[in-house]
Design a protein around this motif. Structure first.
Motif, PDB file in Angstrom:
ATOM      1  N   PHE A  93       0.828  -1.212  -0.113  1.00 20.75           N
ATOM      2  CA  PHE A  93       0.127  -0.127  -0.052  1.00 20.75           C
ATOM      3  C   PHE A  93       0.584   1.298   0.099  1.00 20.75           C
ATOM      4  CE2 PHE A  93      -2.753  -3.155   2.354  1.00 20.75           C
ATOM      5  CZ  PHE A  93      -3.717  -3.477   1.435  1.00 20.75           C
TER       6      PHE A  93
ATOM      7  N   ALA B  51       0.154   4.713   1.931  1.00 21.63           N
ATOM      8  CA  ALA B  51      -1.264   5.061   2.708  1.00 21.63           C
ATOM      9  C   ALA B  51      -1.484   4.894   3.884  1.00 21.63           C
ATOM     10  CB  ALA B  51      -2.107   3.920   1.671  1.00 21.63           C
ATOM     11  N   THR B  52      -2.175   5.735   4.777  1.00 22.48           N
ATOM     12  CA  THR B  52      -2.567   5.545   5.971  1.00 22.48           C
ATOM     13  C   THR B  52      -4.118   5.904   6.121  1.00 22.48           C
ATOM     14  OG1 THR B  52      -1.920   7.776   6.450  1.00 22.48           O
ATOM     15  CG2 THR B  52      -0.149   6.270   6.909  1.00 22.48           C
TER      16      THR B  52
ATOM     17  N   GLU C 140      -7.596   5.967   3.652  1.00 19.99           N
ATOM     18  CA  GLU C 140      -7.122   5.373   2.216  1.00 19.99           C
ATOM     19  C   GLU C 140      -6.654   4.186   2.478  1.00 19.99           C
ATOM     20  OE1 GLU C 140      -3.867   6.739  -1.181  1.00 19.99           O
ATOM     21  OE2 GLU C 140      -3.861   7.495   0.712  1.00 19.99           O
ATOM     22  N   ARG C 141      -5.870   3.669   3.639  1.00 18.39           N
ATOM     23  CA  ARG C 141      -5.140   2.496   3.845  1.00 18.39           C
ATOM     24  C   ARG C 141      -6.533   1.564   4.203  1.00 18.39           C
ATOM     25  NH1 ARG C 141      -0.242   0.804   4.788  1.00 18.39           N
ATOM     26  NH2 ARG C 141      -0.134  -1.416   5.606  1.00 18.39           N
TER      27      ARG C 141
ATOM     28  N   GLU D  76      -7.219  -1.813   2.084  1.00 16.47           N
ATOM     29  CA  GLU D  76      -7.204  -3.256   2.421  1.00 16.47           C
ATOM     30  C   GLU D  76      -8.695  -3.957   2.123  1.00 16.47           C
ATOM     31  OE1 GLU D  76      -6.516  -2.416   6.539  1.00 16.47           O
ATOM     32  OE2 GLU D  76      -4.039  -2.465   6.413  1.00 16.47           O
TER      33      GLU D  76
END
Length: 169
Positions: A71, A74-75, A78-79, A83
């Motif tokens: 990813f 991305a956090t 957005e992450r 996922e």
């Protein structure tokens, strides 16, 4: 004279950003930072050098051991979305609700995790379609579109409450 020396020192500092500075470059950098005029302009640059050197020495940053995962960087939301997509699920349902035209006897049901939601009515399909009319739909109330007379009702799924009440700052 001073400007030429400052340029040479900055060039040495830039060269130092690509590799750990050898002792001579550290001494020149230290002497350069001791001058009061250079200190204010060079501090952000030297912090950048130190940060990049630390990232290079730890494998590029991100993830455990400095390695980026699939990813990237991305956090947060957005992450979570990426996922969920990997698992074949949708984290955010951005598709407009579809169903039969809402009437007073059988209103169009709009789901929400909160007690209020902003909804847009575009009318029916084809010639019955109109420009989007936006409105607040509240729990326990129905709303009739002023353009097409479609009726909407909110169905709270989950715990409800006001939007933003569950955020912690």
């Amino acid at each position: 004279m001073w400007r030429g020396g400052a340029v040479a020192r900055v060039l040495l500092l830039r060269r130092a950003s690509f590799a750990p500075p050898p002792p001579l470059q550290q001494q020149i950098q230290h002497q350069f930072l001791q001058s009061s005029t250079a200190r204010s302009s060079a501090l952000p640059f030297t912090r950048w050098i130190q940060t990049n050197a630390a990232l290079r020495s730890h494998g590029g940053g991100g993830g455990a051991g400095g390695q980026l995962d699939e990813f990237g960087i991305a956090t947060g939301a957005e992450r979570e979305e990426l996922e969920a997509k990997r698992e074949g699920k949708k984290r955010f349902d951005l598709d407009p609700p579809r169903g039969s035209f809402g009437t007073h006897d059988a209103p169009a049901i709009v789901e929400s995790h909160y007690d209020v939601r902003i909804v847009g009515c575009s009318g029916g399909v084809g010639e019955e379609e109109h420009d989007v009319t936006w409105f607040h739909l509240e729990k326990g109330k129905t709303y009739e579109c002023s353009v097409c007379s479609q009726v909407f009702q909110l169905k709270v799924i989950g715990v409800g409450g006001q939007p933003g009440a569950d955020e912690h700052h």
